[in-house]
Design an enzyme around this catalytic site. Sequence first.
Site, mmCIF file in Angstrom:
data_model
loop_
_atom_site.group_PDB
_atom_site.id
_atom_site.type_symbol
_atom_site.label_atom_id
_atom_site.label_comp_id
_atom_site.label_asym_id
_atom_site.label_seq_id
_atom_site.Cartn_x
_atom_site.Cartn_y
_atom_site.Cartn_z
ATOM 1 C CD GLU A 67 -1.863 4.008 3.389
ATOM 2 O OE1 GLU A 67 -1.639 3.299 2.398
ATOM 3 O OE2 GLU A 67 -2.948 4.150 3.994
ATOM 4 C CB CYS A 107 -1.691 1.421 6.371
ATOM 5 S SG CYS A 107 -1.458 0.419 4.977
ATOM 6 C CG HIS A 145 -1.984 -0.837 1.121
ATOM 7 N ND1 HIS A 145 -3.078 -0.997 2.033
ATOM 8 C CD2 HIS A 145 -2.185 -2.091 0.392
ATOM 9 C CE1 HIS A 145 -3.803 -1.921 1.760
ATOM 10 N NE2 HIS A 145 -3.366 -2.633 0.782
ATOM 11 C CB CYS A 178 -6.616 -0.600 5.311
ATOM 12 S SG CYS A 178 -4.775 -1.268 5.431
#
EC number: 3.5.4.33
Length: 168
Positions: A64, A95, A62, A92
């Site tokens: 992040e 993360c 992701h 999410c």
Amino acid sequence: MTDDLSTAPVDEHWMRHALALADRAQREFDEIPVGAVLVGSDGQLLGEGWNLNIINHDPSAHAEIMAMREAGKRLGNHRLIGCTLYVTLEPCAMCAMALVHARVARVVFAATDPKTGACGSVFDLVADPRHNHRVQVCGGVLAKDASLRLTNYFRAKRGRPLLSPDDI
């Protein structure tokens, strides 16, 4: 979560950078348009990233995580103390917990994620008092811009007409 309508100019600056990375994710990699920037307490850019989970076949790639990985390498440390993460979509659970484990001071996000958001909308993992670190949260910075990108990405995938900024 704080939704501060009087957003600091520095937050808008870094969020615009994250939005440009989100555009890159979609344009160059056909990834979901999410971008992230990690900035040190001194205002220096330490890491940036965008979603690469589809192209890399990596569920952890992701935006992040990619930004935090780059910053950790640059700093030579897995702790990102005093840093702020700017991301175009509310983190999410994965993360959010990475933010806690890395000791990131603050997360600023654009659009909320009503399905899997873990920084105040669906869950509030970063503020859970059972953790040994809590992350300050500011949501809604340039939310309309981020929401339009995300909505149109999925509309295009489904063959539906794109929305204009006035539709959001």
